[in-house]
Scaffold this motif. Structure first.
Motif, PDB file in Angstrom:
ATOM      1  N   PHE A 162       0.847  -1.244   0.054  1.00 31.99           N
ATOM      2  CA  PHE A 162      -0.191   0.038  -0.075  1.00 31.99           C
ATOM      3  C   PHE A 162       0.671   1.121  -0.084  1.00 31.99           C
ATOM      4  CE2 PHE A 162      -2.373  -3.648   1.741  1.00 31.99           C
ATOM      5  CZ  PHE A 162      -3.353  -3.350   1.209  1.00 31.99           C
ATOM      6  N   LEU A 205      -3.697  -9.120   8.987  1.00 37.20           N
ATOM      7  CA  LEU A 205      -3.320  -9.048  10.320  1.00 37.20           C
ATOM      8  C   LEU A 205      -3.046 -10.418  10.681  1.00 37.20           C
ATOM      9  CD1 LEU A 205      -4.854  -5.906  12.339  1.00 37.20           C
ATOM     10  CD2 LEU A 205      -2.857  -6.005  10.745  1.00 37.20           C
ATOM     11  N   ASP A 211      -1.787   2.791  11.169  1.00 36.31           N
ATOM     12  CA  ASP A 211      -1.396   2.224   9.724  1.00 36.31           C
ATOM     13  C   ASP A 211       0.123   1.808   9.826  1.00 36.31           C
ATOM     14  OD1 ASP A 211      -3.204   1.624   7.180  1.00 36.31           O
ATOM     15  OD2 ASP A 211      -1.223   1.239   6.844  1.00 36.31           O
ATOM     16  N   ALA A 212       0.431   0.780   9.334  1.00 35.46           N
ATOM     17  CA  ALA A 212       1.705   0.314   8.964  1.00 35.46           C
ATOM     18  C   ALA A 212       2.450   0.865   8.008  1.00 35.46           C
ATOM     19  CB  ALA A 212       2.010  -1.183   9.076  1.00 35.46           C
ATOM     20  N   ARG A 232     -10.643   6.086  -2.988  1.00 29.90           N
ATOM     21  CA  ARG A 232     -11.002   4.964  -2.243  1.00 29.90           C
ATOM     22  C   ARG A 232     -12.533   5.316  -1.762  1.00 29.90           C
ATOM     23  NH1 ARG A 232      -8.736   0.085  -1.571  1.00 29.90           N
ATOM     24  NH2 ARG A 232      -9.513  -1.063   0.225  1.00 29.90           N
ATOM     25  N   ALA A 256     -11.305  -1.725   8.994  1.00 25.97           N
ATOM     26  CA  ALA A 256     -12.127  -1.629   7.719  1.00 25.97           C
ATOM     27  C   ALA A 256     -11.501  -2.167   6.642  1.00 25.97           C
ATOM     28  CB  ALA A 256     -12.767  -0.320   7.118  1.00 25.97           C
ATOM     29  N   GLN A 257     -11.732  -3.550   5.936  1.00 24.95           N
ATOM     30  CA  GLN A 257     -11.123  -3.947   4.847  1.00 24.95           C
ATOM     31  C   GLN A 257      -9.738  -4.197   5.019  1.00 24.95           C
ATOM     32  OE1 GLN A 257     -12.892  -4.576   2.462  1.00 24.95           O
ATOM     33  NE2 GLN A 257     -11.969  -4.674   0.540  1.00 24.95           N
ATOM     34  N   ALA A 277      -5.384  -0.082  10.854  1.00 20.21           N
ATOM     35  CA  ALA A 277      -5.061  -0.134   9.328  1.00 20.21           C
ATOM     36  C   ALA A 277      -6.077   0.810   8.735  1.00 20.21           C
ATOM     37  CB  ALA A 277      -5.404  -1.479   8.894  1.00 20.21           C
ATOM     38  N   THR A 278      -5.980   2.076   9.096  1.00 20.23           N
ATOM     39  CA  THR A 278      -6.719   3.259   8.819  1.00 20.23           C
ATOM     40  C   THR A 278      -6.626   3.538   7.148  1.00 20.23           C
ATOM     41  OG1 THR A 278      -7.599   5.198   9.206  1.00 20.23           O
ATOM     42  CG2 THR A 278      -5.443   5.081   9.271  1.00 20.23           C
ATOM     43  N   GLY A 279      -5.446   3.172   6.529  1.00 20.74           N
ATOM     44  CA  GLY A 279      -5.109   3.611   5.194  1.00 20.74           C
ATOM     45  C   GLY A 279      -5.096   5.172   5.273  1.00 20.74           C
ATOM     46  N   TYR A 298     -17.426   4.905   3.337  1.00 17.81           N
ATOM     47  CA  TYR A 298     -18.560   3.975   4.042  1.00 17.81           C
ATOM     48  C   TYR A 298     -20.022   4.794   4.384  1.00 17.81           C
ATOM     49  CZ  TYR A 298     -14.512   0.939   4.059  1.00 17.81           C
ATOM     50  OH  TYR A 298     -13.467   0.337   3.812  1.00 17.81           O
ATOM     51  N   SER A 336       4.316  -3.381  11.609  1.00 16.67           N
ATOM     52  CA  SER A 336       3.371  -4.440  11.052  1.00 16.67           C
ATOM     53  C   SER A 336       2.827  -5.317  12.133  1.00 16.67           C
ATOM     54  CB  SER A 336       4.146  -5.078   9.862  1.00 16.67           C
ATOM     55  OG  SER A 336       3.925  -4.356   8.547  1.00 16.67           O
TER      56      SER A 336
HETATM   57  C1  LIG Z   1      -7.175  -2.119   2.023  1.00 12.37           C
HETATM   58  S1  LIG Z   1      -6.656  -0.899   2.753  1.00 12.37           S
HETATM   59  C2  LIG Z   1      -7.837  -0.429   3.929  1.00 12.37           C
HETATM   60  C3  LIG Z   1      -7.851   0.999   4.234  1.00 12.37           C
HETATM   61  C4  LIG Z   1      -8.964   1.461   5.200  1.00 12.37           C
HETATM   62  N1  LIG Z   1      -9.418   1.178   6.356  1.00 12.37           N
HETATM   63  C5  LIG Z   1     -10.271   1.332   4.052  1.00 12.37           C
HETATM   64  O1  LIG Z   1     -11.267   1.373   4.562  1.00 12.37           O
HETATM   65  O2  LIG Z   1     -10.167   1.872   2.948  1.00 12.37           O
HETATM   66  C6  LIG Z   1      -5.559  -1.827   3.888  1.00 12.37           C
HETATM   67  C7  LIG Z   1      -4.746  -1.004   4.762  1.00 12.37           C
HETATM   68  O3  LIG Z   1      -4.151  -2.061   5.875  1.00 12.37           O
HETATM   69  C8  LIG Z   1      -2.780  -1.757   6.166  1.00 12.37           C
HETATM   70  N2  LIG Z   1      -1.900  -2.798   6.715  1.00 12.37           N
HETATM   71  C9  LIG Z   1      -1.526  -3.786   5.979  1.00 12.37           C
HETATM   72  N3  LIG Z   1      -1.095  -4.662   7.057  1.00 12.37           N
HETATM   73  C10 LIG Z   1      -0.899  -3.959   8.262  1.00 12.37           C
HETATM   74  C11 LIG Z   1      -0.327  -4.188   9.454  1.00 12.37           C
HETATM   75  N4  LIG Z   1       0.297  -5.447   9.904  1.00 12.37           N
HETATM   76  N5  LIG Z   1      -0.737  -3.341  10.623  1.00 12.37           N
HETATM   77  C12 LIG Z   1      -1.176  -2.245  10.244  1.00 12.37           C
HETATM   78  N6  LIG Z   1      -1.859  -1.765   8.848  1.00 12.37           N
HETATM   79  C13 LIG Z   1      -1.732  -2.819   8.027  1.00 12.37           C
HETATM   80  C14 LIG Z   1      -2.126  -1.167   4.785  1.00 12.37           C
HETATM   81  O4  LIG Z   1      -0.865  -0.227   4.949  1.00 12.37           O
HETATM   82  C15 LIG Z   1      -3.364  -0.350   4.142  1.00 12.37           C
HETATM   83  O5  LIG Z   1      -3.617   0.873   4.588  1.00 12.37           O
END
Ligand SMILES: C[S@@+](CC[C@H](N)C(=O)[O-])C[C@H]1O[C@@H](n2cnc3c(N)ncnc32)[C@H](O)[C@@H]1O
Length: 187
Positions: free
Chosen positions: A5, A113, A62-63, A16, A107-108, A41-43, A19, A84
């Motif tokens: 990402f 994880l 978020d990571a 994106r 979300a998504q 994982a807020t993106g 909701y 992560s």
């Molecule tokens: C599909 S996006 C979803 C973003 C947002 N929550 C949304 O609803 O659109 C997935 C997110 O998960 C984050 N992510 C992936 N692995 C992660 C981890 N181990 N810890 C925290 N965030 C993580 C990614 O960086 C990315 O921003």
């Protein structure tokens, strides 16, 4: 899997989907207090933004630093880059102390994880009683049969070898995930 990402933070922020407000109103109706929500994982903050209208404060983690860079900045949302794999000490330092959070949302992103670690952390930070964990996802849009046929060919056949296998949980709409928490009433 945050590296998937990293390149497209701006495109995420621009395109994106968000909701529906009803989703957040429903979830917020399940927590008796509205002091603090944690969006995991807020993106670029799709859920955090909506939560900020219903909770006094939101921590959005978020990571991927690139995703956070393009997140909508709001006075009551604290964006926090997290590793992560977060230790319990890091959870306390970067997110919040034990038993302090009304609502955890993801979300998504649950499929990225390690579920047992995540659930342990959620259990630790949520207020007792009445803390709530809300998990949701979406899959492909359905428009009509003609568009569906084209989309399915591209998505499920041509692109399939390139999808990460962890997305299988998502393709199943999280129907078969472990969920070691008491469900809340729908009504
Ligand atoms: C599909 S996006 C979803 C973003 C947002 N929550 C949304 O609803 O659109 C997935 C997110 O998960 C984050 N992510 C992936 N692995 C992660 C981890 N181990 N810890 C925290 N965030 C993580 C990614 O960086 C990315 O921003």
């Amino acid at each position: 899997m945050a590296e998937h990402f990293a390149k497209q933070g701006k495109e995420y922020a621009d395109s994106r989907p968000s909701y529906p407000p009803q989703l957040f109103q429903f979830i917020a109706s399940k927590t008796p207090s509205h002091d603090l929500a944690w969006d995991v994982a807020t993106g670029t903050g799709q859920a955090a933004k909506s939560l900020s209208t219903l909770y006094k404060n939101v921590i959005a983690t978020d990571a991927s630093e690139k995703q956070l860079e393009f997140a909508t900045k709001l006075p009551n949302v604290r964006y926090q880059h997290t590793p992560s794999t977060m230790s319990m000490t890091e959870l306390e330092q970067m997110v919040s102390p034990q038993g302090t959070i009304d609502l955890v949302t993801i979300a998504q992103a649950l499929h990225w994880l390690d579920l047992s670690t995540f659930y342990k952390q959620v259990n630790w930070v949520l207020k007792k009683p009445n803390g709530v964990l809300a998990i949701w996802c979406y899959t492909s849009p359905r428009v009509n049969d003609a568009v569906g046929a084209l989309h399915d060919k591209l998505y499920s056949f041509d692109a399939k070898p390139y999808w990460d296998s962890r997305r299988e949980l998502l393709e199943d709409n999280y129907r078969n995930i472990d969920f070691p928490f008491d469900p809340v009433e729908r009504g």
